[in-house]
Design an enzyme around this catalytic site. Structure first.
Site, PDB file in Angstrom:
ATOM      1  N   GLU A   1      26.315   3.545  11.866  1.00 11.90           N
ATOM      2  CA  GLU A   1      26.843   3.098  13.166  1.00 11.90           C
ATOM      3  C   GLU A   1      27.317   1.648  13.116  1.00 11.90           C
ATOM      4  O   GLU A   1      26.987   0.911  12.185  1.00 11.90           O
ATOM      5  CB  GLU A   1      25.791   3.273  14.258  1.00 11.90           C
ATOM      6  CG  GLU A   1      24.563   2.409  14.048  1.00 11.90           C
ATOM      7  CD  GLU A   1      23.935   1.930  15.342  1.00 11.90           C
ATOM      8  OE1 GLU A   1      24.670   1.449  16.224  1.00 11.90           O
ATOM      9  OE2 GLU A   1      22.704   2.008  15.439  1.00 11.90           O
TER      10      GLU A   1
ATOM     11  N   LYS B   1      30.648  -2.431  23.265  1.00 13.67           N
ATOM     12  CA  LYS B   1      29.587  -1.521  22.814  1.00 13.67           C
ATOM     13  C   LYS B   1      29.919  -0.156  23.415  1.00 13.67           C
ATOM     14  O   LYS B   1      29.985  -0.007  24.631  1.00 13.67           O
ATOM     15  CB  LYS B   1      28.241  -2.039  23.317  1.00 13.67           C
ATOM     16  CG  LYS B   1      27.071  -1.102  23.074  1.00 13.67           C
ATOM     17  CD  LYS B   1      25.769  -1.725  23.566  1.00 13.67           C
ATOM     18  CE  LYS B   1      24.671  -0.687  23.686  1.00 13.67           C
ATOM     19  NZ  LYS B   1      23.430  -1.250  24.251  1.00 13.67           N
TER      20      LYS B   1
ATOM     21  N   VAL C   1      24.355   4.809  18.689  1.00 18.86           N
ATOM     22  CA  VAL C   1      23.857   6.046  18.073  1.00 18.86           C
ATOM     23  C   VAL C   1      24.549   7.253  18.720  1.00 18.86           C
ATOM     24  O   VAL C   1      25.039   8.146  18.023  1.00 18.86           O
ATOM     25  CB  VAL C   1      22.317   6.141  18.219  1.00 18.86           C
ATOM     26  CG1 VAL C   1      21.824   7.540  17.850  1.00 18.86           C
ATOM     27  CG2 VAL C   1      21.649   5.086  17.344  1.00 18.86           C
TER      28      VAL C   1
ATOM     29  N   ASP D   1      16.762   3.418  33.439  1.00 17.65           N
ATOM     30  CA  ASP D   1      17.408   3.034  32.186  1.00 17.65           C
ATOM     31  C   ASP D   1      16.889   3.899  31.039  1.00 17.65           C
ATOM     32  O   ASP D   1      15.839   3.643  30.460  1.00 17.65           O
ATOM     33  CB  ASP D   1      17.183   1.542  31.897  1.00 17.65           C
ATOM     34  CG  ASP D   1      18.024   1.051  30.729  1.00 17.65           C
ATOM     35  OD1 ASP D   1      18.643   1.888  30.044  1.00 17.65           O
ATOM     36  OD2 ASP D   1      18.068  -0.172  30.508  1.00 17.65           O
TER      37      ASP D   1
ATOM     38  N   SER E   1      18.377   5.608  27.509  1.00 15.17           N
ATOM     39  CA  SER E   1      19.533   5.549  26.608  1.00 15.17           C
ATOM     40  C   SER E   1      20.250   6.893  26.513  1.00 15.17           C
ATOM     41  O   SER E   1      19.620   7.951  26.419  1.00 15.17           O
ATOM     42  CB  SER E   1      19.083   5.122  25.214  1.00 15.17           C
ATOM     43  OG  SER E   1      20.176   5.163  24.329  1.00 15.17           O
ATOM     44  N   ALA E   2      21.574   6.823  26.493  1.00 14.74           N
ATOM     45  CA  ALA E   2      22.383   8.028  26.275  1.00 14.74           C
ATOM     46  C   ALA E   2      22.135   8.625  24.892  1.00 14.74           C
ATOM     47  O   ALA E   2      22.497   9.776  24.636  1.00 14.74           O
ATOM     48  CB  ALA E   2      23.871   7.696  26.446  1.00 14.74           C
ATOM     49  N   ASP E   3      21.489   7.856  24.005  1.00 14.60           N
ATOM     50  CA  ASP E   3      21.147   8.404  22.675  1.00 14.60           C
ATOM     51  C   ASP E   3      20.277   9.649  22.811  1.00 14.60           C
ATOM     52  O   ASP E   3      20.389  10.584  22.001  1.00 14.60           O
ATOM     53  CB  ASP E   3      20.363   7.377  21.837  1.00 14.60           C
ATOM     54  CG  ASP E   3      21.175   6.152  21.465  1.00 14.60           C
ATOM     55  OD1 ASP E   3      22.392   6.128  21.728  1.00 14.60           O
ATOM     56  OD2 ASP E   3      20.573   5.206  20.919  1.00 14.60           O
TER      57      ASP E   3
ATOM     58  N   LYS F   1      12.915   1.539  19.190  1.00 20.27           N
ATOM     59  CA  LYS F   1      12.619   0.124  19.295  1.00 20.27           C
ATOM     60  C   LYS F   1      11.368  -0.146  20.127  1.00 20.27           C
ATOM     61  O   LYS F   1      11.110   0.522  21.118  1.00 20.27           O
ATOM     62  CB  LYS F   1      13.817  -0.621  19.887  1.00 20.27           C
ATOM     63  CG  LYS F   1      14.743  -1.133  18.797  1.00 20.27           C
ATOM     64  CD  LYS F   1      16.097  -1.460  19.340  1.00 20.27           C
ATOM     65  CE  LYS F   1      16.776  -0.178  19.657  1.00 20.27           C
ATOM     66  NZ  LYS F   1      18.163  -0.107  19.751  1.00 20.27           N
TER      67      LYS F   1
END
Ligand code: PSU
Ligand code: MN
Length: 308
Positions: free
Chosen positions: A25, A86, A106, A138, A140-142, A159
């Protein structure tokens, strides 16, 4: 394979010949690390993948074109441009329409890899459910992408700034296997153990490749998480990283950081608070993931024919 992705000559040849490929990535280059370590790391990742017999395909969007396989100049362009976007799933159509450029997260890298026909992808840490997501939403779209796009993502866990419990619950709900490579514990990026377990421990890249093939042969589209802990000698003491994380989260809150700026802000802040130690660890864990991804890609390429 699909004509919507521009592949480099090396990547196109590998795809045509069924040779092993590893997607990499670019958000971690553009937004996860400072210059010049980001460019050095991006080039280092490609070298590690090649050394183990696979072809690296660094993914980005440049001038409205999806790219798998970047030249050195293109990697430098992404690493040097402080204003580069991003790009996650929601941003891809806009950038294509506008002819824009950006570094892929990602989620977006998985999309481009799958479109190109690349099944293995190495990153640092996946995005997940943020602390306080009950109020901020919040997430992540990951995680959504792992639920629906058929790519195996080799990472050092999620993380440490995230809320790992809900992140793992989300993956379970969406049928995403979380495989620990040589560990029973879910790693947390800078640490080898988050305090949570993984679904299963698999020590052999060949076995991981067979699990990928089995999943997709069954029509169970979607990703797999291959959690590969940071090598012991680069691990940061848990107390140190927890303290820096808490500090960084307070700073983000005080400065009103939200949306896609949160993760880059926290990574940069933690790096400053640990006097560069977290960056060193970050670089080493990504390199370690690239090596495992290459081994998995080699094993996967030996399991033809692909039916996913
Ligand atoms: N891993 C790293 N550094 C990073 C990221 C992951 O070592 O910068 C990036 C990835 O691109 C990941 C993104 O997809 O952070 C998650 O951002 P968000 O939480 O806004 O979805
Ligand atoms: Mn987010």
């Amino acid at each position: 394979m699909s004509g919507v992705v521009d592949t480099s000559g090396e990547v196109a040849d590998a795809l045509a010949a069924g040779r092993p490929l590893v997607a990499l990535e670019s958000t971690l280059i553009a937004h996860g690390m400072p210059w010049p370590q980001n460019v050095e790391t991006a080039l280092g990742l490609e070298a590690e993948v090649r050394a183990l017999g696979a072809v690296p395909a660094t993914v980005a969007i440049l001038d409205g074109r999806l790219k798998a396989g970047l030249s050195r100049e293109e990697i430098e362009r992404i690493g040097n441009d402080r204003d580069i976007a991003k790009v996650s799933r929601r941003d891809l159509p806009i950038l294509i329409a506008r002819g824009g450029s950006g570094a892929t997260t990602v989620a977006a890298t998985m999309i481009v890899a799958a479109l190109a026909g690349i099944r293995v992808f190495a990153t640092g840490g996946i995005g997940g459910v943020h602390r306080g997501a009950q109020a901020t939403f919040d997430i992540s779209a990951d995680l959504q992408e792992l639920a629906r796009t058929s790519v195996a993502v080799v990472c050092a866990g999620a993380k440490s700034v995230l809320d790992l419990g809900p992140t793992l619950e989300y993956l379970e709900t969406h049928g995403v296997p979380v495989i620990g490579h040589r560990t029973d514990r879910m790693p947390a990026f800078y640490s080898r153990d988050s305090g949570f377990g993984v679904d299963v421990r698999l020590d052999d890249p060949g076995e991981i490749a067979r699990a990928m093939k089995a999943k997709w042969d069954l029509g169970l589209y979607g990703g797999l998480v291959v959690a590969n802990p940071i090598p012991e000698r680069f691990e940061l003491p848990r107390a140190r990283i927890d303290e820096a994380t808490e500090h960084a989260l307070r700073d983000a809150d005080a400065q009103g950081i939200s949306g896609k700026a949160v993760t880059p802000f926290l990574l940069a802040r933690i790096n400053a608070l640990t006097e560069g130690k977290s960056l060193r660890s970050n670089i080493e864990l990504v390199l370690n993931n690239a090596r495992l991804a290459a081994q998995i890609a080699v094993a996967y390429a030996a399991l033809r024919p692909e039916t996913a």
